[in-house]
Design a protein around this motif. Structure first.
Motif, PDB file in Angstrom:
ATOM      1  N   ILE B 673       0.874  -1.151  -0.061  1.00 36.66           N
ATOM      2  CA  ILE B 673       0.131  -0.086  -0.018  1.00 36.66           C
ATOM      3  C   ILE B 673       0.693   1.230  -0.072  1.00 36.66           C
ATOM      4  N   PRO B 674       1.664   1.458   0.883  1.00 40.49           N
ATOM      5  CA  PRO B 674       2.348   2.794   1.073  1.00 40.49           C
ATOM      6  C   PRO B 674       3.557   2.972  -0.218  1.00 40.49           C
ATOM      7  N   THR B 675       3.817   2.243  -0.796  1.00 43.66           N
ATOM      8  CA  THR B 675       4.839   1.972  -1.596  1.00 43.66           C
ATOM      9  C   THR B 675       4.926   3.334  -2.637  1.00 43.66           C
ATOM     10  N   ALA B 676       3.848   3.501  -3.717  1.00 43.73           N
ATOM     11  CA  ALA B 676       3.584   4.337  -4.653  1.00 43.73           C
ATOM     12  C   ALA B 676       3.547   5.738  -3.916  1.00 43.73           C
ATOM     13  N   GLY B 677       2.953   6.032  -2.885  1.00 51.28           N
ATOM     14  CA  GLY B 677       2.918   7.144  -2.112  1.00 51.28           C
ATOM     15  C   GLY B 677       4.468   7.814  -1.822  1.00 51.28           C
ATOM     16  N   ALA B 678       5.022   6.783  -1.523  1.00 46.80           N
ATOM     17  CA  ALA B 678       6.495   7.154  -1.029  1.00 46.80           C
ATOM     18  C   ALA B 678       7.280   7.573  -2.052  1.00 46.80           C
ATOM     19  N   VAL B 679       7.198   6.713  -2.965  1.00 48.35           N
ATOM     20  CA  VAL B 679       7.937   7.011  -4.271  1.00 48.35           C
ATOM     21  C   VAL B 679       7.409   8.335  -4.815  1.00 48.35           C
ATOM     22  N   ALA B 680       6.459   8.476  -5.076  1.00 51.38           N
ATOM     23  CA  ALA B 680       5.819  10.024  -5.675  1.00 51.38           C
ATOM     24  C   ALA B 680       6.453  11.162  -4.767  1.00 51.38           C
ATOM     25  N   ASN B 681       6.318  11.066  -3.429  1.00 49.18           N
ATOM     26  CA  ASN B 681       6.746  12.130  -2.550  1.00 49.18           C
ATOM     27  C   ASN B 681       8.373  12.145  -2.719  1.00 49.18           C
ATOM     28  N   ALA B 682       9.088  11.068  -2.983  1.00 45.79           N
ATOM     29  CA  ALA B 682      10.494  11.133  -3.138  1.00 45.79           C
ATOM     30  C   ALA B 682      10.854  11.737  -4.405  1.00 45.79           C
ATOM     31  N   VAL B 683       9.998  11.425  -5.582  1.00 48.35           N
ATOM     32  CA  VAL B 683      10.354  12.428  -6.717  1.00 48.35           C
ATOM     33  C   VAL B 683       9.911  13.587  -6.656  1.00 48.35           C
ATOM     34  N   TYR B 684       9.085  13.917  -5.898  1.00 47.84           N
ATOM     35  CA  TYR B 684       8.627  15.481  -5.790  1.00 47.84           C
ATOM     36  C   TYR B 684      10.082  16.126  -5.089  1.00 47.84           C
ATOM     37  N   ASN B 685      10.521  15.334  -3.909  1.00 45.86           N
ATOM     38  CA  ASN B 685      11.528  15.884  -3.385  1.00 45.86           C
ATOM     39  C   ASN B 685      12.833  16.013  -3.933  1.00 45.86           C
ATOM     40  N   ALA B 686      12.983  15.209  -5.005  1.00 46.61           N
ATOM     41  CA  ALA B 686      14.101  15.133  -5.659  1.00 46.61           C
ATOM     42  C   ALA B 686      13.975  16.454  -7.058  1.00 46.61           C
ATOM     43  N   ILE B 687      12.863  16.394  -7.578  1.00 45.72           N
ATOM     44  CA  ILE B 687      12.812  17.575  -8.654  1.00 45.72           C
ATOM     45  C   ILE B 687      12.066  18.654  -8.478  1.00 45.72           C
TER      46      ILE B 687
END
Lengths: 214, 706
Positions: B673-687
């Protein structure tokens, strides 16, 4: 009329189309040394029992099987569904058909010491070569080090992709006895696992590499 | 009252035990439904609709039936009826080889009148769209509205607001063993080898369909190659294969093709949601207004969670489903949760940023309203932040330099998974010392077989490999539930545990007088039975069972709800690297902390968490069913264009099976469940640019950056 419509609406397949499907070059090259039985003309070789057949000998896991195949018959289909001329089932169902088009590695076996997709290998092409399937790796009850490591690290869940991964991993170690983490990933990139056992597969390959002495 | 005891007393529970079926699977000996070869067996195949919407006018099986090798042909739809999606079943045949079956399918002649179709959600909602379901007005279901608190008052109190639209695509299950069965009749008795998550459920459906008493139908699923929620009944193909077998008078195997698996084997519905949310200046999540829908194809359900995990006192949600001409959704690993969690965790980050708060601090403040879960979740936040190095994240998103930019994000999930009553099981001790544990659950790759052995071995002082576990067969007449909802272990383990206790007590009662000990003093450990009151009174296991002589001990168990727990919490953190020139997102590391109640087998539990994270990574970055509006067909119904994670996409995964209790719970679903949200937020934090639509593919990243 599109090709798809032609097929689904039931135009009988033509020899031209089925040769297109299986790769004409491979068929022509491989059929030559074998005994052809049945029809040969395009008109006769339209459907079912009129399709060109050949009796071939396959050396699988050190045992010789004599099987009748069509030019389109894949090695995978002989392993899984083949019946030899004596009436005995080959019944080597370890290799799986998952995508049926060389995308997933579930059907990986070794032919002549090299890992191949048996769904993309014609039975005729494998004649005269040593074929090793996942069933041929263990020595009696003694598992191959790759198999042992897969069990030890739980590098399998549902296990459906496991035979393909085991053979692919064995083939990788045959060529590169001490692969790095990245080399393991690249070496197994032709196989897919939906349960997501990859992290433990990587560990298993490292352990097997150490056991084999790589 | 039974209990799992203290951790210090556990010899096996919570340890790393290799899978009982490991050697069978690694050697290729394990027989899946797909591998069953019965004497005289035929091969079945299904003719499917090539178009998305049509009225079938005629079907002619005669040419196919005349092909040598074809033994049976049946209709799966009556002429005059409509097909409503590409892949819907039209007819089926059985032939002596797979290749003849393929040829025969091409010889079935059928005509149809094509109807207008719609395969995208926005067009399906528009006026004048072709009507897809007969039981709806239009193609959108009656919205379901939920309200709590006072949403207007909530927004009045808010200091910041976020308005956003989030979208997640349709994901397909991609079971590597496709749906399928082998059916064999013996008079009026039917045996079906089924690739199923529910042997008893499948038996019931077959018995009802063929109007047979249940005891004349046997369903076997010894090993099965993945279900993920899509394999609970015989399906059209299961009924068809049994009909073909009866008609042909021979066993028939019928497995779906890879293409059909994508088209008809089930899928996770899409999600589109428009949300407006507000938070107070001091960081309270105060108001949430959501309007959204998804499509489950021709299916009626497309639900998703929201609000989710975090506490918001004032909200209004309006959710509906939209029908399109595509195969029906089925339950898929935590139905509704991954799509809801992706949107919710994205939103939480967006709110935190507007407040100028650390997203983790904002989550801590508004965390879970369930007290048990909240306590665990707060601890998971701390553990995960430490493990990922939360302090390393960009305090200003996108502020990293260079072409490849790193970022860190997080996401959350929750799940039930406590199991329920209804399982029957027996633990049998033979005088030879052999021990059997039998129940009608099924091992779908989760490792329940090994878990059962661990529980019995722990109780009887033996090794897991000493226990013969029989599951995946209705024949012993010991029903259990379908393996869905992460309910298997919570349903099965308590019954196995109490059965093992009962069998042990019976054995103790039998041998106590023979070794002149009191039954209540006897213990089983290390392959011996001994008296705790006098350690000299000790016999090896086999000698003890040998006293049984002709007798066999066989005891059932009871479901004891005190042995299991539900409502678990999970938190994940992701560290990603985004190539700003190619748009490629590479996940470097995921930390997944999953509340597991009491871990029974740490090794297989970690496997499940790894696997759930990886499926979540596919959802975040790769997977999407692509429908073509021009033809009504799925464009990527294979494993080349429908991309699931492979070795090259696998990051470092730190899977933490978090023991939070001395009670068992199921975790097959929650860690995805949490994976996609964590990745999307990490992408935002990156770019520093937010992508609100899954999967986060390079084209979306490049568009966002330009």
């Amino acid at each position: 009329m599109s090709k798809e419509k032609e097929q689904t609406q039931g135009t009988p397949i033509s020899r031209r189309n089925f040769l297109k499907g299986v790769g004409t070059g491979a068929v022509a090259a491989s059929v030559a040394p074998t005994v052809l039985v049945g029809a040969e003309t395009a008109a006769e070789a339209q459907m079912g029992d009129k399709i060109t057949r050949a009796e071939i000998k396959l050396n699988i896991n050190g045992k010789t099987y004599e099987v009748e195949v069509e030019s389109r018959t894949t090695l995978l289909s002989v392993l899984r569904d083949g019946i030899d001329t004596g009436g005995e089932r080959v019944d080597l169902t370890g290799a799986k058909s998952i995508c049926d088009r060389g995308e997933c590695g579930g059907c990986t076996v070794q032919v002549g010491g090299k890992a191949v997709y048996s769904c993309m290998t014609l039975a005729l092409e494998a004649e005269g070569k040593e074929i090793t399937t996942v069933e041929g790796l263990a020595n009696g009850e003694q598992l191959h080090p790759v198999q042992e490591a897969f069990v030890q690290h739980d590098a399998l869940m549902c296990g459906f992709c496991t035979p393909g991964f085991v053979v692919a991993a064995k083939s990788l170690l045959d060529q590169n006895p001490s692969p790095s983490h990245e080399e393991i990933k690249e070496g197994l990139a032709g196989n897919i696992c939906r349960c997501g056992t990859y992290p433990f597969i990587f560990e298993a390959v490292k352990t097997a590499s150490r056991k084999i002495g790589g | 009252m039974a209990s799992w005891g203290e951790a210090r007393d556990s010899r096996l529970i919570g340890k790393r035990v290799t899978r009982l079926s490991g050697a069978e699977k690694a050697t290729g000996r394990a027989k899946y439904t797909f591998d069953i070869n019965r004497p005289g067996m035929l091969y079945g195949r299904i003719l499917r609709s090539p178009v998305a919407h049509a009225t079938i006018t005629s079907i002619d099986l005669s040419e196919a039936e005349a092909l040598p090798g074809v033994k049976a042909a049946i209709l799966l739809i009556e002429p005059g009826k409509r097909v409503r999606y590409e892949g819907q079943e039209i007819a089926a045949i059985a032939a002596t080889t797979n290749d003849i079956a393929k040829d025969a399918i091409r010889l079935i002649r059928f005509d149809y009148d094509e109807l207008d179709y719609v395969v995208d959600v926005e067009s399906a909602k528009a006026d004048g769209a072709p009507q897809i379901r007969d039981d709806w007005m239009g193609n959108q279901s009656e919205p379901r509205v939920d309200e709590r608190g006072d949403i207007e008052a909530g927004f009045a109190e808010a200091a910041v607001e976020v308005e956003a639209t989030y979208h997640a695509p349709v994901q397909t299950h991609v079971c590597l063993e496709t749906h399928g069965n082998v059916a064999e009749w013996d008079g009026d008795n039917l045996t079906v080898w089924a690739s199923t998550q529910a042997v008893f459920g499948t038996r019931q459906n077959l018995a009802q369909h063929f109007e047979l008493p249940e005891n004349q139908v046997r369903v076997i699923s010894e090993h099965m190659g993945g279900g993920f929620g899509s394999k609970f009944g015989p399906g059209v193909e299961g009924i068809a294969v049994a009909k073909l077998a009866r008609k042909a008078g021979a066993p028939v195997k019928l497995m779906l093709t890879r293409k059909a698996e994508h088209l008809v084997g089930g899928n996770r519905p899409s999600m589109t949601q428009q949300v407006r949310a507000g938070a107070t200046q001091d960081g309270r999540f105060i108001a949430y207004d959501l309007s959204g829908y998804g499509t489950g194809g021709i299916g009626a359900g497309a639900g998703f969670t929201g609000p989710y995990v975090y506490h918001v006192p004032n909200y209004r949600t309006e959710k509906s489903a939209v029908a399109i001409n595509a195969g029906s959704a089925r339950a898929m690993r935590a139905p509704g949760h991954p799509q809801g969690a992706f949107a919710m965790d994205s939103l939480m980050d967006e709110l935190a940023e507007k407040l100028g708060m650390d997203p983790l601090a904002f989550r801590r403040m508004n965390s879970d309203s369930d007290p048990r879960r909240n306590k665990i979740r707060q601890a998971e936040y701390t553990l995960g932040a430490q493990e990922i190095g939360w302090h390393r994240r960009n305090s200003v998103p996108g502020s990293g330099t260079g072409i490849k930019k790193r970022g860190i994000g997080m996401g959350c999930g929750l799940w039930g998974g406590g199991g329920g009553p209804g399982t029957q099981a027996r633990v049998t001790i033979h005088s030879s010392g052999a021990v059997e544990a039998v129940t009608g659950t099924q091992d779908i790759g989760t490792g329940i077989r090994t878990v059962i052995a661990i529980i019995v071995a722990e109780e009887l002082g033996l090794k897991p490999a000493d226990i013969t576990v029989k599951v995946g067969d209705t024949e012993p007449g010991l029903p259990s539930r379908g393996s869905g909802g992460s309910q298997t272990i919570g349903s099965v383990a308590p019954v196995i545990k109490t059965a093992a206790i009962a069998a042990k007590r019976k054995l103790f009662g039998h041998i106590a007088p023979l070794i002149e000990a009191e039954p209540m003093d006897l213990r089983a450990a290390g392959g011996r039975i001994y008296s705790a009151a006098d350690l000299r009174l000790s016999v090896p296991w086999k000698e003890a069972t040998g006293y049984l002589g002709m007798e066999t001990i066989s005891e059932g168990g009871e479901w004891d709800e005190n042995l299991r727990v539900g409502d678990t919490a999970g938190v994940q953190f992701a560290d990603v690297e985004v190539d700003t020139e190619t748009g490629l997102v590479k996940v470097i590391k995921v930390v997944a902390i999953q509340d597991c109640g009491l871990v029974v087998n740490r090794l297989t539990t970690e496997s499940q968490i790894n696997g759930a994270v990886i499926m979540g990574l596919g959802y975040a970055l790769l997977e999407e069913r692509i429908m073509d509006g021009q033809t009504g067909k799925m464009l990527n119904a294979n494993l080349e264009d429908y991309k699931v994670p492979g070795t090259m996409e696998i990051p470092e995964i730190v899977s933490i099976a978090y023991d939070t209790d001395r009670k068992i719970t199921g975790i097959g679903e929650p860690p995805t469940i949490p994976t996609a949200g964590a990745v999307a937020n990490a992408v935002y934090n990156a770019i520093g640019v937010r992508i609100r639509e899954l999967p986060i593919t390079p084209d979306k990243v490049l568009n966002a950056l330009s």
